[in-house]
Design an enzyme around this catalytic site. Structure first.
Site, mmCIF file in Angstrom:
data_model
loop_
_atom_site.group_PDB
_atom_site.id
_atom_site.type_symbol
_atom_site.label_atom_id
_atom_site.label_comp_id
_atom_site.label_asym_id
_atom_site.label_seq_id
_atom_site.Cartn_x
_atom_site.Cartn_y
_atom_site.Cartn_z
ATOM 1 N N ASP A 157 -4.131 -9.050 8.377
ATOM 2 C CA ASP A 157 -3.080 -7.279 8.681
ATOM 3 C C ASP A 157 -1.437 -8.452 9.127
ATOM 4 O O ASP A 157 -1.303 -9.439 8.627
ATOM 5 C CB ASP A 157 -3.812 -6.950 10.296
ATOM 6 C CG ASP A 157 -4.950 -6.745 10.075
ATOM 7 O OD1 ASP A 157 -5.378 -5.945 8.687
ATOM 8 O OD2 ASP A 157 -5.335 -6.332 11.654
ATOM 9 N N GLU B 21 -13.126 -0.615 6.760
ATOM 10 C CA GLU B 21 -13.095 -1.546 5.485
ATOM 11 C C GLU B 21 -13.979 -2.337 5.627
ATOM 12 O O GLU B 21 -14.627 -3.054 5.208
ATOM 13 C CB GLU B 21 -11.889 -1.881 4.198
ATOM 14 C CG GLU B 21 -11.182 -2.438 4.883
ATOM 15 C CD GLU B 21 -10.455 -2.025 6.517
ATOM 16 O OE1 GLU B 21 -9.492 -2.764 7.071
ATOM 17 O OE2 GLU B 21 -10.399 -1.125 6.760
ATOM 18 N N ASP B 22 -13.418 -3.559 6.905
ATOM 19 C CA ASP B 22 -13.753 -4.718 7.219
ATOM 20 C C ASP B 22 -15.300 -4.311 7.481
ATOM 21 O O ASP B 22 -16.594 -5.334 7.895
ATOM 22 C CB ASP B 22 -13.073 -4.583 8.678
ATOM 23 C CG ASP B 22 -12.460 -3.960 9.614
ATOM 24 O OD1 ASP B 22 -13.787 -2.606 9.543
ATOM 25 O OD2 ASP B 22 -11.794 -3.798 11.083
ATOM 26 N N ASN C 229 0.489 -1.519 -0.262
ATOM 27 C CA ASN C 229 0.066 0.021 0.230
ATOM 28 C C ASN C 229 0.413 1.125 -0.339
ATOM 29 O O ASN C 229 0.312 2.435 -0.188
ATOM 30 C CB ASN C 229 -1.373 0.169 0.787
ATOM 31 C CG ASN C 229 -2.970 -0.196 1.292
ATOM 32 O OD1 ASN C 229 -2.691 0.467 -0.216
ATOM 33 N ND2 ASN C 229 -3.125 0.678 1.598
#
Length: 979
Positions: A803, A892-893, A756
């Protein structure tokens, strides 16, 4: 001694009695006996003498030898040279009397003792260092022994796993040899590669009897063609009469929307169908006013130098049929042509049915209004009017779905325009009884509130010159929307005369679904609804015959809240996907025609992964740490070569078998997906009888635990693997540690690292070799939405989203994978959270991470999900939600949990007892900030607003292994040792 003997001899005589008489008669015997006794006594004395002598000699030796040895030792010490001061004096000298010594001797003696002390201290230190070194060596050797023992156990476990892997590979080889059908690959696309042949025109009678089997050329539409569609450019091929033109908004948006459609081709030789835009046709002077979407079109019209010479009478069709017949690919009879007559502005105009009493030959007609004798079932297509924007998010137009009961139970606003002449009133479908009953119902003694107005107040401006008699819309769009948002049900009356559908009726249906008012369609048995071949309208609206008018109130009261919300939710899904915009309408028309022909849709486009490394750079590799997370004595599964999930296996069956589900449940018939989480499971015996390929039953079918369980996946689906997707941002060492822990993980197909950060990885960064490919993908930009991009390098159905700092044991991962295989349509993961109601305000939600016996979300920082949901998140989730994720860099989760629960109406599945994750040594994450939770509160409420309701559902259980905490015999093993 002789005296003693004599005395003893003389003393012995009286004992014999009378001695005189004895000696007198035996003198010789007496002398001999005496001599013998003397001899015996002498021998005894000699023996005793020798014994005494030996004893005395031994005693002397025992005494003299130590004295002689001691003397010799003393002499040896005296013979020692005097230079060795430290060893020259015996130990007894320590008791010497120092008082008699001189001062010099005493000083010398003290110095000598100090030297002895220093020497002894040095020797002691050397001995201590040697002892410590020996202890250190012993501990190191013990450690090496333990390491070798552990290594032996690991190697034994690895050997067992390799043996299992060999057995699995042998099974796969036998399956490959015994397989009767080869692997399916993408078929070759077959195009017709020629223009339509010229055929003779057909008469109106033949046209009226058209069906797909006698008026459509299937030879141009191969199953592998992909359903190619060609659009006649409306700016080039104008089929309107002089004085008419197509609405500029429709022309522009239609061309733009079809440009995004995957079925459009630009070569007419390859086309299966040909689209012709024939309406909405408007008078050219009408294009210059009241057109909110076409200001540029109005300017263009004003610049035109030629005006129409004549408009013609207002009752004539605006379409020039001769121009239509002269289209270059018409083929004489119009086969495989689709005439699009889309209404947008004049909803009650006769031009909404511009093809009435026209010979369209074998062309398919797509419009909103049809007469009964005109409509050809399963050939022509009814579509709603174009009342929405060109495309994009439309959730702002919708009302909230809750509460279930709104202010008004039933509403209707409309006026019959233009007024009918008296003789024609008998043809009216709604007689006076129905109207009077509706009025009486609204005025009855009930607590329910109704709004039933059959005259527009205030009166609505209406042009009746070219209008068709129908129930017109009252008021403005905003006023009708406000009333419908307060309505539980919306009444829709059927059109007049012999019409099976009218534009105004479909406009009412459109507005009701948009505002969440459940449509009540009276006389539905006489009507045709849009896309009725594919959409199940019974799940959207209450369809009633006119004869049920007297039971209408009772029926509306009988609908429970759960059913009411189910109807409202399904109505919104149908409206958003198929009716809400120009793009939705065009895509639905093409998908309906394609579905009718049984042609599979185009494959959904994946996101092409771009590696962060250039083609020439080879990243450095390092050996992974061994034995970090796995217990050496526990075998979790075989080591297999990478095995991608079979893709596109149901291309030609899914829309034939599950077409209703695709249109009404999954609400996505526009693309073909590689796999779906809704694929059916085989019966149990099929795994052993004829359909065994790919299945790996536990214990080959007899079941078992421990070793048998770890050797095979079992379950209801064939063998498969999973992909791990890790989102990271400039935490290289944390990422390397996480990758290293994945070494030796069974059933792992690949690891995809979503990079990212805009900065590339360091050139000297060493990537651990974990035995499977690691794809490092460059993200298009720094966004948490990148976690769910459907990259083409993800080749499995199962995706484990983690993660970069999540620390999971191998047994936990594999248990989660096995649980997901039984719940493929849900999110299966580890940390659970829930949404809590705010009691203070009573109108909002809070995000809660406290320990609770109820949860509604599983965080995707450590969760399994199907790749299908990654496509939905990227392509179908409202853009406003993804924008909110980027704005907060959060949530986002939560968005993924909303999406999955919205599609499935099921809660997630939590596995194991983990509630949080700890990463010692990791940098502080974003979730440690207090604003993180405040943003998540806002996310839940905003997402609920976008969806129209909160789709999250609560669950009160978690999944653990079957034999967890079950007492079993000592000679048996559990499924997992620690789960």
């Amino acid at each position: 001694m002789s005296l003693a003997v004599d005395l003893s001899s003389s003393n012995s005589k009286p004992s014999g009695g009378d001695s005189d008489s004895g000696t007198a008669y035996q003198p010789l015997e007496s002398n001999e006996r005496s001599h013998h006794q003397r001899h015996s006594m002498g021998v005894s004395w000699l023996r005793q003498y020798r014994l005494y002598k030996v004893t005395i000699l031994i005693l002397l030796l025992l005494v003299l030898l130590p004295l002689l040895a001691h003397r010799k030792l003393l002499n040896a010490e005296q013979d020692t040279p005097p230079t060795d001061v430290h060893r020259s004096r015996p130990l007894l000298d320590a008791y010497e009397d120092f008082s008699a010594m001189r001062a010099t001797d005493l000083k010398m003696r003290i110095e000598e003792m100090l030297r002895i002390k220093s020497t002894v201290s040095v020797e002691l230190r050397e001995l201590e260092s040697r002892r410590q070194k020996l202890q250190s060596d012993i501990s190191q050797y013990n450690q090496k022994i333990e390491e070798h023992k552990q290594e032996l156990q690991r190697e034994q476990t690895e050997l067992d796993r390799l043996q299992i892997s060999v057995a699995q590979a042998q099974v796969a080889q036998r399956e490959a040899v015994q397989r009767n059908t080869p692997d399916l690959a993408l078929p070759r696309t077959l195009f017709p590669n020629s223009l339509p042949r010229k055929m003779n025109p057909v008469a109106s009678g033949v046209s009226q009897s058209c069906e797909m089997h006698n008026c459509f050329d299937h030879s141009r539409c191969s199953l592998t063609s992909g359903f190619p569609v060609y659009l006649y450019d409306p700016d080039v091929y104008n089929v309107q009469r002089a004085g008419y033109d197509i609405d500029g908004f429709l022309k522009t948006t239609l061309k733009q929307t079809l440009g995004y459609n995957a079925h459009i081709v630009h070569d007419p030789k390859h086309a299966c169908i040909y689209l012709v835009l024939v309406g909405e046709a408007l008078l050219e002077q009408d294009l210059l006013r009241n057109n909110r979407y076409a200001a540029q079109e109005a300017e263009h019209q004003q610049l035109r130098t030629t005006a129409p010479s004549q408009v013609g009478n207002e009752g004539a069709s605006p379409i020039d049929m001769q121009r239509l017949y002269k289209l270059p690919y018409w083929g004489g009879d119009g086969r495989n042509h689709v005439l699009l007559n889309l209404a947008r502005r004049d909803l009650n105009s006769r031009r909404t049915n511009a093809l009435l009493q026209q010979n369209t030959m074998r062309a398919i007609v797509v419009q909103s209004a049809f007469e009964r004798e005109q409509f050809r079932p399963n050939y022509d297509l009814i579509v709603p009017p174009i009342l929405g924007p060109p495309g994009g998010d439309v959730w702002q137009e919708c009302a909230s779905m809750v509460p279930a009961r709104r202010k008004y139970l039933l509403t209707f606003q409309g006026e019959l325009r233009p007024l009918l002449e008296e003789p024609q009133m008998g043809t009216h479908p709604l007689d006076d009884f129905i109207l009077e009953h509706l009025k009486d119902m609204s005025k009855g003694a009930t607590q329910d509130q109704f709004v039933l107005q059959f005259q527009c107040v205030p009166a609505t401006e209406q042009h009746d010159s070219d209008a068709v008699t129908d129930w017109t819309l009252c008021g403005s769009d905003s006023s009708r929307k406000q009333l419908l948002k307060d309505s539980t049900f919306a009444l829709i009356l059927p059109p007049l005369s012999q019409r099976v559908s009218s534009t105004l009726m479909l406009a009412r249906l459109y507005e009701a679904l948009r505002s969440g008012a459940v449509p009540v369609i009276l006389g539905a048995d006489e009507l045709r609804l849009p896309y009725s071949e594919t959409i199940d309208w019974r799940r959207v609206a209450l369809l009633l015959p006119k004869a049920r008018i007297t039971e209408l109130h009772f029926l509306l009261r009988a609908v429970q809240d759960a059913d009411l919300l189910l109807l409202r939710r399904q109505g919104r899904l149908i409206w958003e996907r198929y009716l809400s915009s120009v793009q939705a309408t065009v895509d639905t028309v093409i998908a309906s025609l394609r579905d009718r022909l049984g042609i599979p849709p185009r494959p959904v486009p994946p996101i092409i992964a771009q590696s962060v490394f250039n083609s020439t750079f080879i990243p450095l590799k390092s050996d992974p740490p061994v034995g970090m997370d796995t217990e050496p004595e526990e075998s979790l599964g075989p080591i297999e070569p990478p095995y991608a999930s079979p893709a596109f296996r149901r291309n030609y069956t899914i829309l034939r078998i599950q077409s209703k589900e695709a249109w009404n449940d999954w609400v996505d018939p526009f693309y073909m997906y590689p796999q779906l989480p809704f694929d059916p499971a085989l019966p149990s015996e099929a795994k052993f009888m004829g359909s065994h390929t790919g299945f790996r039953p536990i214990g080959k079918g007899i079941g078992g635990a421990g070793k048998e369980f770890s050797e095979a996946l079992g379950g209801n689906y064939p063998r498969e693997q999973f992909t791990i997707v890790i989102l990271t941002y400039e935490r290289e060492q944390v990422l390397m540690d996480s990758l290293g822990r994945l070494y030796g993980l069974p059933y792992l197909h690949k690891v995809v690292v979503v990079w990212n950060s805009p900065k590339p990885p360091l050139d000297d960064l060493r990537w651990p070799d974990i035995g499977v490919p690691v794809a490092v993908v460059r993200a298009p930009r720094n966004s948490l939405n990148n976690r769910f991009l459907p990259f083409d390098v993800i080749e499995t159905e199962a995706v484990l989203s983690v993660d970069d700092d999540a620390h999971l044991r191998h047994d936990e991962i594999l248990f989660g994978f096995r649980v997901w295989r039984e719940h493929r349509d849900r999110v299966v993961g580890f940390p659970g959270r829930y949404h809590a109601w705010d009691l203070s305000s009573n109108n909002m939600w809070h995000y809660n991470s406290n320990y609770s016996c109820e949860l509604s979300m599983v965080l995707t920082g450590a969760a399994f999900l199907h790749k299908y949901y990654m496509y939905l998140y990227t392509y179908h989730l409202p853009q406003a939600i993804r924008d909110k994720v980027d704005e907060y860099m959060n949530c986002e989760d939560i968005a993924m949990n909303f999406l999955v629960s919205h599609i499935t109406r099921r809660p997630p599945v939590k596995v194991t007892s983990r509630w949080t994750f700890r990463c010692p040594g990791c940098p502080v994450s974003l979730s440690e900030d207090d604003t993180h939770f405040q943003e998540r509160h806002k996310c839940i409420n905003f997402f609920s607003q976008v969806f129209g309701y909160t789709p999250l559902l609560n669950t009160q259980y978690r999944a653990d292994s079957i034999l967890f905490k079950t007492r079993i015999p000592h000679d048996k093993q559990k499924c997992f040792k620690y789960i």
